[in-house]
Design an enzyme around this catalytic site. Structure first.
Site, PDB file in Angstrom:
ATOM      1  N   ASP A  41       0.868  -1.171   0.000  1.00 26.41           N
ATOM      2  CA  ASP A  41       0.000   0.000   0.000  1.00 26.41           C
ATOM      3  C   ASP A  41       0.908   1.225   0.000  1.00 26.41           C
ATOM      4  OD1 ASP A  41      -2.272   1.666   0.372  1.00 26.41           O
ATOM      5  OD2 ASP A  41      -1.868   1.720   2.509  1.00 26.41           O
TER       6      ASP A  41
ATOM      7  N   ARG B 243      -5.909   3.900  -7.903  1.00 28.92           N
ATOM      8  CA  ARG B 243      -7.369   3.894  -7.807  1.00 28.92           C
ATOM      9  C   ARG B 243      -7.938   2.483  -7.712  1.00 28.92           C
ATOM     10  NH1 ARG B 243      -9.793   8.350  -5.958  1.00 28.92           N
ATOM     11  NH2 ARG B 243      -9.222  10.236  -7.094  1.00 28.92           N
TER      12      ARG B 243
END
Length: 1222
Positions: free
Chosen positions: A425, A850
């Site tokens: 992440d 996204r």
């Protein structure tokens, strides 16, 4: 609270053009149709008592990430244990031991199995208990809940019910999915940070329904009632359909009124909300999956080895049963002393087939020591102890938060040493979401002399390289060689004006240049341009100032950290933004006198806010002289396209500066302006207001069109460069992991521009790297068969990119693949995913933007299954849970943002940088320890177990054991268990410092050099040779001859004891030869195990003969006084270990592995005596990589050397021209 009341008067909705448009009453659509399945949820607001009975009884707000509970523990734990094929075998053997044909007593078979299962299940229970404790930390958090009569009291999260009205205060997490009723702002706005859900750092604006704005105090909920009808629980984070029935009116609900669990309230004093979804019904929990049961690759391969050994066991059992059948049928009738005529079915010459089958079962139990029953429990104990060392590693302890590393499950320790791809992440994992203003370009002049991290590293590396060159070619250089000074001219100056004074540290501002500081810019010839540049920084934003009433200092709250950095920079330059209201922005300007700032008001006429599509923001203001200005900042590509012909004076030089800033890893924005006359502005504003007040779905498109008309014919004024503050040590960690040969993918919910900037900041991307952006072509969406057209277009993009990568001939060329979530939806489909994966694997770095939580999990699964290699996923938020659970290893970042990722993880660390030591050190050690430990286990059990078969072969396959039952119990539990545990816990081929200095050593794990079939079969062969030597030497020594001076011959117990003594010595000396690193603990365990055997033999021999049988005083009276006993022990020990000793000697001399070379260098202290050689070896000991800080620095060095080379050519060419006539 006083500050909160002042802020409440400010209607923030007036700031936003695009982000927060409240539909008018005329425009608002009617109630939404909620007919059919999927829309059955009914919520009675402020009446949770109605939700205690079915059909309105919903799940509790308590969450659980544990694998077991009180009811399921035993069945699930037994299932996990008996997934191991060896345990099934020993269970069958333990049952068979209850029958008469068993060669062993039931105790000797059942006790070890119970012990093994008990230890393993206890470990599982302890680890799951720790997960339960962490769940409780979340479930027992408290929030203010309406108890009735307008009174709010604290209540634990787990006790919340659907329908409860909550009051959530600033910087607190939302405990469930809520409907926003009102906030501390009078227009019902609130700011929400969803970093824990989708990874985005910019704040989201949420707004309540206008009808509930009056519910803005505790007392107002005294008689509040309402009803919500909405969709059933689902995992979609970005959609919500429902109606709110209040005061006999029905109002439609959409996602802008929904506050999701695990997002955080920011920049808002408080909000009121009603609970819609609780616990596992909440959207974030709907995105998570059950905790999977993970097994390491080594453990799965170990099962295959067990199958091989079971096959061997079956083979020799068949041979034994055939031999017994022949002996029973043809020879037993002649052995009258065995009384075959009265034999049982197991010894019946008349039914030899039944006797042979009976012996087959006996042989399966007798040769069972080929299968190491204590292997699993020893590995469990070793992994548990390894986990303790990981937990207590001071280098992975975060002092700021007081958080240590945590191995939440120890089943995967060795998997840490075999990782091929890391999926990370971005937000909260790589970044700490802080920007530092470092450099700027104003009117063609570059300002800011402080170096970025990339510049400093490049200069440092070039200095090191130059020293090495000088040491090698100093004799060649002439007296006029000025290489060093030229390098220094090209390298980075990091001090200003020769001063080394300690300056006040300002968060968000690392700029150093006396030309702009302390008002010195006023003397600059381009002072007017600088003034305009600084005003753009101070005015063009949507931030809100807050004054600390105690210190009187101003802090800023903004949607993005970039804006805060610009405002702090403007303040430090003498332009302090200190107040704003509905219509004006107020700035204290240190102009014309820096020491006497003047307060100026700028009327805010319009604000065109930033969106990911626009990639720019503008404000239109009117100064105190009546001049109307449009001030704009945005991506340079966007701004440059909008410049007027007379606004490009600084374009060329600014572009050069922007390229240099990008080369140095900085994030850049271009700044421009435009002067407007009143007539031009009035005409445009009329169009703008028409668009803003229009009714219909195309309102936003109309606004964008009108805004685009205004943001044209701009005049470029300059550019900014900010350094994205990554978490401490992130670039160095990524660099080390890249040198260790690991690949890194970034999966983020953030927009593409932000992800690319972070990619540059952490050196996953660099200047000169070719970016492959896969995206959906908007033209394909309008076709009839849109889906097929989109997929065909994506496939073509992937195919073309793959061809480009394969045809690239530049060895230094690097490719980066960047793809967004919409495109990824198609790329992950069956017919495209392998093409996508093939391209991604060929690229140096991959960034997916996204992406939803489920897409993160799907990408992780694709990499894991498509490459067949070990994957590690690391994240810090609830949106990362899916990929953490899907990966072979899940690592959670503990600390600031919630605990969802940690609770779902296998390992937890406080910061990303600790991943370096977790993998490169602990992973490397654990892999080698477990691999060597398992190989040694099979070796020692084969060496021991095959002696049963040999003895059977020379005793007519009688089914008789040569060893006493207690010897066999001792073998795995005492005399060989502790040394192998010490190997698994303390063994180090090299120290932790060397692991970090030589990161390429890590590749021994992914390449599986220590647990491939070649090495496994080699150890098995070593065990086979050892068993043969032990048996043959002992039988030859004791068979049909006296072994004592008195002429006594050996019985079976004597031979068995002597043989077992040889086994104890051989296997313990073997493990001593295997170890590279000794502590007093290893010496104690190895030699102590041998000593324990003699102590046991002494004590056991003193017990009553009725209990010990022929072992009575065997050491004191039989073996101890016999010199031949000690001689055969020494002879067998030396002979058995000579083969292994010869192998490692030849390998170290002629075919050394990397760690052998390092061990020799350290042993002879060559690292101290020959520093140049040591540095050279370290530079070689890294995998060739095209990402990371080192790769970026090397690219920078190539660039600087290219410039130097050109400079040398230009300097030498005039000399050549002058010299040629002569």
């Amino acid at each position: 609270m006083a500050r909160g009341r002042i802020r409440a008067k400010f209607r923030r909705s007036n700031l936003y053009t695009f982000a927060c448009l409240r539909p008018t009453a005329a425009e608002s659509e009617g109630p939404q149709s909620l007919q059919g399945p999927g829309f059955s949820r009914i919520v009675h607001c402020n009446e949770p008592v109605l939700h205690k009975k079915k059909p309105l009884k919903y799940c509790s707000n308590s969450i659980s990430t544990t694998r077991y509970n009180v009811i399921t523990f035993l069945p699930k734990a037994f299932f996990e244990q008996f997934r191991r094929v060896a345990n099934i075998y020993f269970l069958v053997a333990a049952i068979c031991s209850l029958f008469s044909f068993s060669p062993f007593s039931p105790l000797s078979m059942i006790a070890p199995l119970v012990f093994v299962l008990g230890v393993s299940m206890t470990k599982e229970a302890i680890e799951d208990w720790h997960r339960f404790i962490q769940d409780m930390k979340v479930n027992t958090r408290k929030v203010m809940v309406h108890k009735g009569g307008g009174v709010f009291r604290n209540k634990q999260w787990r006790n919340l019910q659907v329908g409860d009205v909550l009051k959530v205060e600033k910087d607190k997490f939302f405990p469930a999915d809520l409907l926003l009723l009102s906030s501390s702002y009078e227009d019902g706005l609130c700011y929400v940070e969803t970093m824990n859900l989708d990874g985005e750092t910019n704040l989201k604006v949420k707004r309540s329904l206008e009808v509930t704005l009056g519910l803005d105090s505790d007392e107002s909920f005294k008689d509040f009632k309402g009803m919500i009808r909405c969709e059933d629980p689902n995992p979609s984070l970005y959609t919500f359909i429902g109606n709110f029935d209040y005061e006999r009116e029905v109002y439609p609900l959409d996602p802008t009124q929904i506050l999701l669990r695990d997002s955080k309230l920011r920049n808002t004093a408080f909000i009121y909300g009603v609970v819609i979804f609780t616990g596992h019904d909440s959207k974030v929990m709907q995105n998570s999956t059950k905790s999977p049961s993970k097994r390491s690759r080594i453990e799965r391969k170990m099962d295959r080895i067990i199958y091989v050994l079971l096959s061997v066991l079956l083979g020799i059992s068949v041979i034994s049963s055939i031999g017994f059948y022949i002996q029973t049928k043809y020879q037993m009738p002649d052995w009258w002393y065995l009384q075959p005529q009265s034999g049982t079915s197991c010894y019946d010459p008349n039914n030899a087939i039944a006797s042979g089958f009976c012996h087959f079962v006996t042989a399966l139990m007798l040769y069972g020591y080929l299968i190491p029953i204590s292997l699993y429990v020893s590995i469990e104990m070793v992994k548990f102890l390894q986990a303790i060392f990981i937990n207590r590693d001071i280098d992975m302890y975060d002092g700021e938060s007081g958080t240590p590393a945590q191995a939440r499950t120890s089943n995967l320790n060795e998997e840490l040493g075999q990782v091929d791809t890391i999926l990370s992440d971005k937000t909260g994992t790589l970044t700490c979401n802080q920007m530092d203003f470092l450099k700027c370009s104003i009117a063609g002049s570059a300002y800011g002399v402080k170096s970025s991290e990339v510049e400093l590293a490049a200069a440092k590396q070039m200095a090191v390289d130059l020293e090495e060159e000088e040491s090698g070619i100093s004799a060649y250089r002439g007296p006029n060689h000025h290489g060093r000074s030229e390098i220094e001219l090209e390298s980075i100056v990091t001090t200003v004006d020769g001063k080394d004074e300690k300056k006040k540290v300002v968060k968000g501002f690392s700029f150093e240049d006396s030309r702009l500081m302390d008002g010195n810019w006023i003397k600059d010839p381009k002072a007017k341009d600088i003034l305009l540049f600084l005003r753009i920084l101070a005015i063009c934003h949507t931030a809100i100032p807050e004054i600390n009433e105690e210190t009187n200092e101003i802090t800023y709250e903004a949607e993005s950290p970039d804006e805060i950095a610009f405002l702090v920079a403007a303040r430090e330059f003498g332009f302090e933004f200190f107040r704003r209201n509905q219509s004006s922005i107020y700035v204290r300007e240190g102009c014309p006198s820096p020491g006497d700032p003047v307060e100026r008001e700028y009327k805010l006429l319009n604000l065109l806010d930033f969106t990911s599509k626009r990639k720019r923001m503008s404000v239109i203001v009117q100064d105190e002289d009546g001049q109307i200005l449009l001030l704009c900042k945005g991506a340079d590509s966007i701004i440059f396209d909008r410049l007027a012909k007379n606004g490009r004076a600084y374009e060329e030089v600014t572009t050069k500066h922007l390229n240099e800033y990008g080369e140095n890893g900085l994030r850049t924005l271009a700044l421009a302006y435009k002067r407007l006359d009143k007539a031009e502005y009035t005409s445009w504003n009329n169009e703008f207001m028409k668009a803003k007040t229009s009714i219909g779905s195309d309102r936003e498109a109309m606004l964008e069109k009108v805004s685009d008309m205004m943001e044209r014919d701009l005049i470029l004024i300059g550019a900014t460069a900010v350094e994205d503050k990554l978490q401490k040590g992130v670039p160095q960690c990524i660099d080390k992991l890249a040198q260790a040969g690991l690949k890194l993918w970034v999966l983020t919910g953030d927009k593409m521009e932000t992800a690319i900037n972070i990619g540059f900041a952490c050196s996953l991307l660099r200047q000169g790297m070719k970016q492959i952006c896969i995206s959906i072509n908007s033209d394909t969406l309008g076709r009839q068969d849109a889906k097929k057209a989109v997929k065909d277009d994506i496939l073509m993009q992937i195919t073309n990119a793959s061809q480009m990568v394969k045809l690239e001939k530049d060895p230094h060329a690097a490719f980066a693949l960047i793809i967004d979530g919409k495109t990824l939806t198609y790329a992950l489909e069956e017919d495209l995913k392998n093409h996508f994966l093939g391209l991604a694997v060929d690229c140096a770095s991959v960034i997916c933007c996204r992406v939803s939580p489920k897409q993160k999990a799907l990408v992780t699964r694709l990499v894991k299954e498509g490459t067949g290699k070990t994957t590690l996923a690391i994240g810090d938020g609830a949106n990362d849970v899916g990929m953490i659970q899907e990966a072979d290893i899940g690592v959670g970042i503990s600390g600031v943002e919630g605990m969802q990722a940690v609770m779902a993880s296998d390992f937890a660390i406080a910061q990303f940088r600790f991943l370096e030591k977790l993998l490169v050190v602990h992973g490397h050690w654990c892999y080698k320890r477990i691999a060597q430990m398992i190989c040694y286990f099979f070796y020692k059990n084969i060496a021991f177990g095959l002696t049963f078969f040999y003895f059977e072969a020379v005793t007519a396959f009688s089914g008789q054991s040569i060893y006493d039952d207690w010897y066999m119990i001792l073998f795995n539990v005492f005399v060989t268990s502790l040394p192998v545990i010490s190997l698994g816990v303390f063994e180090q081929d090299v120290s932790s410092e060397i692991c970090l200095q030589f990161p390429a050593l890590y590749q021994q794990g992914p390449k599986n050099l220590f647990f491939d079939w070649y090495r496994i079969l080699g150890w098995m062969g070593n065990g086979l040779v050892a068993s043969a030597v032990i048996f043959v030497f002992n039988i030859a020594f004791f068979y049909r001859q006296a072994f004592r001076p008195g002429g006594q011959t050996a019985d079976m117990t004597t031979v068995g004891t002597a043989m077992f003594t040889c086994i104890v010595w051989v296997v313990n000396c073997q493990i001593a030869l295997t170890m590279s690193h000794f502590t007093w603990i290893q010496h104690l365990f190895i030699w102590g195990s041998i000593g324990f055997w003699y102590l046991f033999l002494l004590i056991y021999g003193l017990l009553s003969p009725s209990y010990t049988g022929n072992v009575y005083k065997i050491l004191q009276e039989v073996l101890g006084p016999a010199p031949s006993y000690w001689t055969i022990t020494l002879l067998v020990t030396v002979t058995c270990n000579l083969l292994y000793f010869s192998h490692i000697s030849i390998q170290r001399c002629f075919y050394p592995m990397d760690h052998h070379v390092i061990q020799e260098i350290k042993y002879y202290k060559k690292d101290v005596r020959d520093k140049i050689m040591w540095t050279r070896e370290k530079s070689k000991a890294r995998q060739e990589t095209k990402i990371g800080f080192t790769a970026r620095v090397e690219a920078k060095i190539r660039y600087l050397r290219g410039r130097l080379h050109k400079k040398h050519l230009s300097l030498n060419s005039p000399r050549t021209a002058v010299a040629s006539p002569s």
